[in-house]
Design an enzyme around this catalytic site. Structure first.
Site, short mmCIF file in Angstrom:
data_model
loop_
_atom_site.label_atom_id
_atom_site.label_comp_id
_atom_site.label_asym_id
_atom_site.label_seq_id
_atom_site.Cartn_x
_atom_site.Cartn_y
_atom_site.Cartn_z
N ASP A 90 -1.70 -4.83 -7.70
CA ASP A 90 -1.75 -3.50 -7.08
C ASP A 90 -0.55 -3.37 -6.13
O ASP A 90 -0.46 -4.08 -5.14
CB ASP A 90 -3.07 -3.33 -6.31
CG ASP A 90 -3.56 -1.90 -6.30
OD1 ASP A 90 -4.78 -1.68 -6.47
OD2 ASP A 90 -2.71 -0.99 -6.15
N ASP A 128 -0.12 2.29 -6.19
CA ASP A 128 -0.98 3.05 -5.29
C ASP A 128 -0.30 4.34 -4.82
O ASP A 128 0.83 4.30 -4.36
CB ASP A 128 -1.27 2.15 -4.09
CG ASP A 128 -2.42 2.65 -3.23
OD1 ASP A 128 -3.53 2.74 -3.75
OD2 ASP A 128 -2.19 2.95 -2.05
N GLU A 140 -0.99 5.68 -9.87
CA GLU A 140 -2.18 6.39 -9.40
C GLU A 140 -1.74 7.81 -9.09
O GLU A 140 -1.06 8.06 -8.09
CB GLU A 140 -2.77 5.74 -8.14
CG GLU A 140 -4.06 6.42 -7.70
CD GLU A 140 -4.50 6.06 -6.31
OE1 GLU A 140 -3.64 5.74 -5.48
OE2 GLU A 140 -5.71 6.10 -6.04
N HIS A 190 -12.65 1.74 -7.72
CA HIS A 190 -13.14 1.34 -6.38
C HIS A 190 -13.15 2.50 -5.40
O HIS A 190 -13.60 2.34 -4.26
CB HIS A 190 -12.25 0.22 -5.85
CG HIS A 190 -10.86 0.66 -5.59
ND1 HIS A 190 -9.99 1.04 -6.60
CD2 HIS A 190 -10.19 0.86 -4.44
CE1 HIS A 190 -8.85 1.42 -6.07
NE2 HIS A 190 -8.93 1.32 -4.76
N ASP A 191 -12.63 3.65 -5.84
CA ASP A 191 -12.56 4.81 -4.95
C ASP A 191 -13.59 5.88 -5.30
O ASP A 191 -13.59 6.95 -4.69
CB ASP A 191 -11.17 5.47 -5.04
CG ASP A 191 -10.10 4.65 -4.36
OD1 ASP A 191 -8.94 4.71 -4.80
OD2 ASP A 191 -10.43 3.94 -3.38
O1 TEU Z 1 -6.38 5.90 -3.08
C1 TEU Z 1 -5.74 7.15 -2.98
C2 TEU Z 1 -6.67 8.11 -2.31
O2 TEU Z 1 -6.39 8.66 -1.30
C3 TEU Z 1 -8.03 8.34 -2.88
O3 TEU Z 1 -8.25 7.57 -3.98
C4 TEU Z 1 -9.01 8.07 -1.79
O4 TEU Z 1 -10.16 7.48 -2.33
C5 TEU Z 1 -9.48 9.33 -1.08
O5 TEU Z 1 -10.85 9.25 -0.91
C6 TEU Z 1 -9.21 10.65 -1.76
O6 TEU Z 1 -9.90 11.65 -0.96
C7 TEU Z 1 -5.52 4.76 -2.97
C8 TEU Z 1 -6.39 3.53 -3.11
O7 TEU Z 1 -6.98 3.52 -4.42
C9 TEU Z 1 -7.45 3.62 -2.04
O8 TEU Z 1 -8.41 2.57 -2.18
C10 TEU Z 1 -6.76 3.51 -0.69
O9 TEU Z 1 -7.74 3.70 0.33
C11 TEU Z 1 -5.66 4.57 -0.55
O10 TEU Z 1 -4.86 4.75 -1.70
C12 TEU Z 1 -4.70 4.11 0.54
O11 TEU Z 1 -4.01 2.97 0.05
#
Ligand code: TEU
Length: 561
Positions: free
Chosen positions: A96, A192, A251, A334-335
C-alpha cells in the site's frame, strides 16, 4: 501466474488477519501461517494494507518510515520470508503506497516544522492564510504550528500532514522509496488517495463552504504529469517477479467514470487499474447523524454499467487515442462496512445472500477484489457504545457532533453501527470462540478490536469442513472464473437495468456468452429471462424461471428475454 487483468485480488488488513505472537495484533508471521489457506482459495494477488513504521493514528495509513516494518507487525526478515512464501505459492504481493501524506512523526515532517528555511520545509504544505477545507476526519484541514507561525495542510488526521508533490525533491524521494520495495521483488502497489497528489494551487474555498467538493483537492492540474513521471522514473522499469506487467491500482477517490481512462488508459503510461468510490458508503462527518440511504439495486447496477461502459470504450485526449483502461472491481474493503450487512440478508439468508454477492463480484468485468473475511460471509459487528470503536474517523466525528450535543448519541451510534469502518476491521474469524480458545483462532492474546460474537457460527474452520459453505462456493466460483476468459475479457451488458430486485448481466467474448442472474432480494421473484443452456454454477440445484430469495445462477449458452 496470470496478468493482472486475469487475476483475483485478496486484500489483507494485517492488523486483523492473523496474530502469531499473541499480542492481540495481527502480524506478518500470522500471514505467513495462512499462505496455504490463501493459495488454496485460488486468489492471485495479495494486497497488504500498510505494514510500515507508524504511530497508528490511522492504523498504518500514517507512515513514519517508508522503509521500515512496523515492529508490532514483525521484522524486515519476516517480510522477506512472507514475500518468498507468497511467490513460491504462485501469489503476487503488492504493498500500500501512501504518499499523499506521511505521519507527523516522519523525520521529514520533524525537520519541516523546525524552521521556515529548513531544507525539508517544502516537503509539506505550509500557509499563512487558510481556506475552508475540512478534514475527512472532522475539523479544519489546517493545523496551526506555533513554532513557525504557519498552518500545515492535513486532509486526513492532524497526524497525517499532506506531502507537497509540487516539490521535485520530494517526488524523487518517493520514487527512490518505491524502487527500494520493487528491488526486493514486490509485484506492485495499491496507491492511497492517489488523485489527491495534485491540488488546485490557488487553494480556493469549497463552494458554499460545504465540505466534500473533491473537485478542488483531487484531480488537480498536475496529477497526470506526476503519474506519468512516476511511470517514466519507476513503474516502467519493473515487472512482477514472474515477468508480467507490474500491478498498480489507484484508489480513485474523487475520480469519475469519464475521467478514469485518463488514469488507466492503455497508452496513458500511468496506472494499470483504478477503483471507484461511486458505491462507497458516504461518510462525511454529518453523515454520522444524517445517514445517506443505502443504494438501491437499480442505482448499483447503473454504477457498475457506467464504469464498465467507460472502461470498455477507448477515450482520446488531445488527439492521442488511448485504449480503454481497467478497474479493480470490489464490494468490500477496510474502509467500508461488511458488504453482506450492507446489501445482503445475513440473518435470514446468510449462505444465499453471501454467495449471491460473490456471484455478482466474481463474474464482473474488471479484476475482482475480495476483502478478508468476505469469503466466509463475515458481517458487521454489534457495537453498542462509542468505546467499542477504534477508528479515528468515528471517534473524531463523535467528539465533533455528540460531545457538544449528547442528545445526538443514539442517532450517532445507530448510524455508526451501519457505516463505520470498524465493521471491516474486526479480527478474521478462523475458528469458533470457546472458553478455552477465546481468540477465534486470530490470537491467543486479547484482540486489539472486538471479535464478532458470531464467530461461533461464521468461521473458516467450520466452512472448510462443509462443501456447501460460503467458502466452498467462493472456491468453486474462483475456479470457474480462472478458467473462463469470457469472464476476464468479455464485454459487460446489464440485461435488466430497471428490474428492482434482479441483477442479470451478460459477459460475451467471441462465441462464448456467460449470463449471471441474481435475485438481489429476500423475496422469490419471477424473472423474465428465459434461460436455456447448461447450468454452470448456482447456489440452488434445479433449473426454473422463478428465482428464490437470493438465488444466484451463472449459465453459459443462449438466452431469450
Ligand atoms: O481512504 C480514502 C478515504 O478518504 C476514504 O476511503 C475514507 O474511508 C473516508 O471515509 C471517505 O469518507 C484511504 C485509505 O483507504 C483509508 O483507510 C485512509 O484512512 C485514508 O485514505 C487516509 O490514508
Amino acid at each position: 501466474m496470470p496478468d493482472y487483468k486475469e487475476s483475483i485480488i485478496y486484500q489483507i488488513y494485517p492488523r486483523s488477519f492473523a496474530d502469531a505472537d499473541g499480542d492481540g495484533v495481527g502480524d506478518l508471521r500470522g500471514i505467513i501461517g495462512k499462505l496455504d489457506y490463501l493459495a488454496d482459495l485460488g486468489i492471485d494477488i495479495l494486497w497488504l494494507s500498510p505494514i510500515f513504521q507508524s504511530p497508528n493514528a490511522d492504523n498504518g495509513y500514517d507512515i513514519a518510515d517508508y522503509e521500515a516494518i512496523m515492529p508490532q507487525f514483525g521484522t524486515m526478515a519476516d517480510f522477506e520470508e512472507l514475500l518468498v512464501g507468497a511467490h513460491q505459492r504462485g501469489l503476487n504481493l503488492i504493498l500500500d503506497l501512501v504518499v499523499n501524506h506521511s505521519s507527523d512523526e516522519h523525520r521529514w515532517f520533524q525537520e519541516s516544522r523546525r524552521s521556515k528555511d529548513n531544507p525539508y520545509r517544502d516537503y509539506y504544505i505550509w500557509r499563512k492564510e487558510i481556506n475552508n477545507w475540512q478534514s475527512f476526519f472532522s475539523g479544519p484541514a489546517w493545523k496551526w504550528d506555533e513554532q513557525t507561525g504557519e498552518y500545515y495542510l492535513h486532509l486526513f488526521a492532524e497526524k497525517q500532514p499532506d506531502l507537497n508533490w509540487e516539490n521535485p525533491r520530494l517526488r524523487q524521494e518517493i520514487y527512490q522509496m518505491m524502487r527500494f520495495w520493487l528491488d526486493k521483488g514486490v509485484d506492485g502497489f495499491r496507491m492511497d488517495v492517489i488523485p489527491f497528489l495534485s491540488k488546485d494551487p490557488n487553494f480556493p474555498d469549497y463552494p458554499e463552504g460545504r465540505f466534500g467538493d473533491l473537485t478542488i483537492h483531487a484531480n488537480g492540474p498536475r496529477i497526470h504529469e506526476f503519474l506519468q513521471e512516476m511511470y517514466r522514473e519507476v513503474l516502467a522499469h519493473y515487472t512482477t517477479h514472474d515477468g508480467n506487467r507490474l500491478i498498480t491500482i489507484g484508489e480513485g477517490f474523487g475520480v469519475s467514470a469519464d475521467e478514469a481512462n485518463l488514469y488507466v488508459g492503455d497508452n496513458r503510461h500511468e496506472l494499470g487499474m483504478i477503483y471507484h468510490f461511486d458505491h462507497a458508503v458516504p461518510r462525511e462527518e454529518y453523515r454520522f447523524i444524517d445517514p445517506a440511504p443505502e443504494f438501491t439495486l437499480p442505482q448499483l447496477k447503473a454504477i457498475f454499467s457506467k464504469w464498465n461502459t467507460a472502461l470498455q470504450t477507448p477515450v482520446s485526449e488531445h488527439g492521442t487515442d488511448s485504449g480503454a483502461g481497467w478497474q479493480n472491481v470490489y464490494f468490500g474493503n477496510h474502509d467500508n462496512p461488511r458488504v453482506l450487512s450492507r446489501f445482503g440478508d445475513p440473518d435470514r439468508f446468510h449462505y444465499q445472500s453471501a454467495t449471491a454477492l460473490a456471484t455478482v463480484l466474481l463474474t464482473q468485468r474488471g479484476t475482482p477484489g475480495i476483502y478478508q473475511g468476505d469469503e466466509i460471509g463475515m458481517t458487521n459487528c454489534p457495537f453498542t457504545n462509542i468505546d467499542d470503536y477504534d477508528d479515528i474517523q468515528v471517534r473524531n466525528a463523535w467528539q465533533a457532533l455528540v460531545a457538544p450535543n449528547p442528545s445526538l448519541a443514539d442517532t450517532f451510534l445507530t448510524t455508526a453501527n451501519r457505516i463505520a469502518r470498524d465493521h471491516a476491521r474486526t479480527p478474521m474469524q478462523w475458528t469458533g470462540d470457546s472458553p478455552d480458545r477465546p481468540g477465534a483462532g486470530f490470537t491467543t492474546g486479547t484482540p486489539w478490536l472486538t471479535i464478532n460474537p458470531n464467530t461461533t457460527a461464521i468461521n473458516v474452520a467450520a466452512q472448510q469442513a462443509d462443501n456447501q459453505s460460503v467458502l466452498a462456493y467462493y472456491k468453486r466460483l474462483i475456479h470457474l472464473r480462472k478458467q473462463t476468459s469470457a469472464l476476464h475479457h468479455g464485454t459487460y451488458r446489464d440485461l435488466l437495468p430497471d428490474h428492482p430486485t434482479v441483477w442479470a448481466f451478460e459477459r460475451v467474448l467471441d462465441k462464448v456468452r456467460f449470463i449471471t442472474v441474481v435475485n438481489f432480494s429476500s423475496e422469490n421473484v419471477l424473472v423474465p429471462v428465459g434461460v436455456t443452456g447448461n447450468l454452470v454454477l448456482g447456489n440452488y440445484g434445479d433449473e426454473h424461471s422463478e428465482l428464490r430469495a437470493w438465488e444466484a445462477r451463472v449459465l453459459v449458452g443462449e438466452y431469450s428475454l
